[in-house]
Design a protein around this motif. Structure first.
Motif, PDB file in Angstrom:
ATOM      1  N   ASP A   1       0.838  -1.204   0.000  1.00  0.00           N
ATOM      2  CA  ASP A   1       0.000   0.000   0.000  1.00  0.00           C
ATOM      3  C   ASP A   1       0.873   1.254   0.000  1.00  0.00           C
ATOM      4  N   PRO A   2       0.660   2.153  -0.943  1.00  0.00           N
ATOM      5  CA  PRO A   2       1.479   3.375  -1.022  1.00  0.00           C
ATOM      6  C   PRO A   2       1.468   4.227   0.249  1.00  0.00           C
ATOM      7  N   ARG A   3       0.429   4.114   1.061  1.00  0.00           N
ATOM      8  CA  ARG A   3       0.387   4.885   2.315  1.00  0.00           C
ATOM      9  C   ARG A   3       1.523   4.517   3.260  1.00  0.00           C
ATOM     10  N   TYR A   4       2.083   3.323   3.100  1.00  0.00           N
ATOM     11  CA  TYR A   4       3.126   2.852   4.002  1.00  0.00           C
ATOM     12  C   TYR A   4       4.485   2.738   3.313  1.00  0.00           C
ATOM     13  N   ALA A   5       4.622   3.374   2.171  1.00  0.00           N
ATOM     14  CA  ALA A   5       5.848   3.267   1.373  1.00  0.00           C
ATOM     15  C   ALA A   5       7.098   3.652   2.162  1.00  0.00           C
ATOM     16  N   ALA A   6       6.997   4.629   3.045  1.00  0.00           N
ATOM     17  CA  ALA A   6       8.173   5.077   3.804  1.00  0.00           C
ATOM     18  C   ALA A   6       8.678   4.000   4.767  1.00  0.00           C
ATOM     19  N   SER A   7       7.822   3.066   5.153  1.00  0.00           N
ATOM     20  CA  SER A   7       8.213   2.009   6.082  1.00  0.00           C
ATOM     21  C   SER A   7       8.181   0.623   5.451  1.00  0.00           C
ATOM     22  N   ALA A   8       7.927   0.542   4.160  1.00  0.00           N
ATOM     23  CA  ALA A   8       7.769  -0.752   3.495  1.00  0.00           C
ATOM     24  C   ALA A   8       9.032  -1.598   3.544  1.00  0.00           C
ATOM     25  N   HIS A   9      10.186  -0.984   3.757  1.00  0.00           N
ATOM     26  CA  HIS A   9      11.469  -1.705   3.793  1.00  0.00           C
ATOM     27  C   HIS A   9      11.811  -2.268   5.170  1.00  0.00           C
ATOM     28  N   VAL A  10      11.074  -1.892   6.195  1.00  0.00           N
ATOM     29  CA  VAL A  10      11.383  -2.307   7.566  1.00  0.00           C
ATOM     30  C   VAL A  10      11.237  -3.829   7.673  1.00  0.00           C
ATOM     31  N   PRO A  11      12.238  -4.514   8.207  1.00  0.00           N
ATOM     32  CA  PRO A  11      12.126  -5.967   8.373  1.00  0.00           C
ATOM     33  C   PRO A  11      10.973  -6.341   9.307  1.00  0.00           C
ATOM     34  N   VAL A  12      10.201  -7.335   8.888  1.00  0.00           N
ATOM     35  CA  VAL A  12       9.080  -7.837   9.684  1.00  0.00           C
ATOM     36  C   VAL A  12       9.376  -9.287  10.037  1.00  0.00           C
ATOM     37  N   ILE A  13       9.365  -9.571  11.325  1.00  0.00           N
ATOM     38  CA  ILE A  13       9.618 -10.922  11.824  1.00  0.00           C
ATOM     39  C   ILE A  13       8.327 -11.454  12.437  1.00  0.00           C
ATOM     40  N   ALA A  14       7.848 -12.570  11.924  1.00  0.00           N
ATOM     41  CA  ALA A  14       6.677 -13.219  12.508  1.00  0.00           C
ATOM     42  C   ALA A  14       7.088 -13.778  13.861  1.00  0.00           C
ATOM     43  N   LEU A  15       6.430 -13.344  14.896  1.00  0.00           N
ATOM     44  CA  LEU A  15       6.680 -13.825  16.253  1.00  0.00           C
ATOM     45  C   LEU A  15       5.386 -14.490  16.704  1.00  0.00           C
ATOM     46  N   THR A  16       5.348 -15.824  16.644  1.00  0.00           N
ATOM     47  CA  THR A  16       4.071 -16.515  16.749  1.00  0.00           C
ATOM     48  C   THR A  16       4.221 -17.926  17.287  1.00  0.00           C
ATOM     49  N   ALA A  17       3.123 -18.470  17.743  1.00  0.00           N
ATOM     50  CA  ALA A  17       3.105 -19.863  18.177  1.00  0.00           C
ATOM     51  C   ALA A  17       2.936 -20.814  17.001  1.00  0.00           C
ATOM     52  N   TYR A  18       2.606 -20.288  15.831  1.00  0.00           N
ATOM     53  CA  TYR A  18       2.476 -21.129  14.634  1.00  0.00           C
ATOM     54  C   TYR A  18       3.852 -21.656  14.247  1.00  0.00           C
ATOM     55  N   ALA A  19       4.023 -22.952  14.315  1.00  0.00           N
ATOM     56  CA  ALA A  19       5.335 -23.553  14.033  1.00  0.00           C
ATOM     57  C   ALA A  19       5.201 -24.890  13.306  1.00  0.00           C
ATOM     58  N   LEU A  20       4.088 -25.098  12.626  1.00  0.00           N
ATOM     59  CA  LEU A  20       3.887 -26.330  11.880  1.00  0.00           C
ATOM     60  C   LEU A  20       4.602 -26.254  10.531  1.00  0.00           C
ATOM     61  N   PRO A  21       4.860 -27.401   9.923  1.00  0.00           N
ATOM     62  CA  PRO A  21       5.469 -27.377   8.589  1.00  0.00           C
ATOM     63  C   PRO A  21       4.618 -26.529   7.639  1.00  0.00           C
ATOM     64  N   GLY A  22       5.261 -25.653   6.915  1.00  0.00           N
ATOM     65  CA  GLY A  22       4.571 -24.789   5.971  1.00  0.00           C
ATOM     66  C   GLY A  22       4.220 -23.422   6.518  1.00  0.00           C
ATOM     67  N   ASP A  23       4.182 -23.261   7.837  1.00  0.00           N
ATOM     68  CA  ASP A  23       3.837 -21.953   8.405  1.00  0.00           C
ATOM     69  C   ASP A  23       4.865 -20.893   8.022  1.00  0.00           C
ATOM     70  N   ARG A  24       6.139 -21.191   8.185  1.00  0.00           N
ATOM     71  CA  ARG A  24       7.190 -20.218   7.872  1.00  0.00           C
ATOM     72  C   ARG A  24       7.070 -19.765   6.418  1.00  0.00           C
ATOM     73  N   GLU A  25       6.872 -20.705   5.510  1.00  0.00           N
ATOM     74  CA  GLU A  25       6.760 -20.375   4.093  1.00  0.00           C
ATOM     75  C   GLU A  25       5.554 -19.476   3.828  1.00  0.00           C
ATOM     76  N   ARG A  26       4.451 -19.733   4.523  1.00  0.00           N
ATOM     77  CA  ARG A  26       3.250 -18.906   4.378  1.00  0.00           C
ATOM     78  C   ARG A  26       3.515 -17.476   4.836  1.00  0.00           C
ATOM     79  N   PHE A  27       4.249 -17.324   5.926  1.00  0.00           N
ATOM     80  CA  PHE A  27       4.551 -15.989   6.449  1.00  0.00           C
ATOM     81  C   PHE A  27       5.503 -15.244   5.510  1.00  0.00           C
ATOM     82  N   LEU A  28       6.497 -15.932   4.999  1.00  0.00           N
ATOM     83  CA  LEU A  28       7.431 -15.305   4.061  1.00  0.00           C
ATOM     84  C   LEU A  28       6.701 -14.900   2.776  1.00  0.00           C
TER      85      LEU A  28
END
Length: 91
Positions: free
Chosen positions: A47-74
């Motif tokens: 979304d262009p409204r967030y372009a100034a922060s679009a580069h900020v690294p986002v780390i999923a911090l979650t209890a979801y840890a099943l096979p395929g979850d990491r790939e879905r988040f990425l």
């Protein structure tokens, strides 16, 4: 450890704060009320409204840890995945 931390309740509030800039990293929960972490990350990246922060690294911090979850988040635009409970060394 010298970090300044900002906590919010949901994805919409996260985007509002990110739009203001000044963040080095986002620890994004996946399951939140209202807008979840996946949708918030997709909007942050596209979304262009967030372009100034679009580069900020986002780390999923979650209890979801099943096979395929990491790939879905990425696929949603997150940069990494850390499963709860979090070990400081891993983070």
């Amino acid at each position: 450890m010298g970090h300044a931390v900002t906590a919010v309740a949901d994805g919409e509030q996260a985007l509002q704060r990110l739009a203001q800039g000044g963040f080095d990293c986002v620890l994004m929960d996946i399951q939140m009320p209202g807008m979840d972490g996946l949708e918030a990350t997709r909007l942050l990246r596209t979304d262009p409204r967030y372009a100034a922060s679009a580069h900020v690294p986002v780390i999923a911090l979650t209890a979801y840890a099943l096979p395929g979850d990491r790939e879905r988040f990425l696929a949603a635009g997150m940069d990494e995945h850390v499963a709860k409970p979090v070990q400081l060394e891993e983070l």
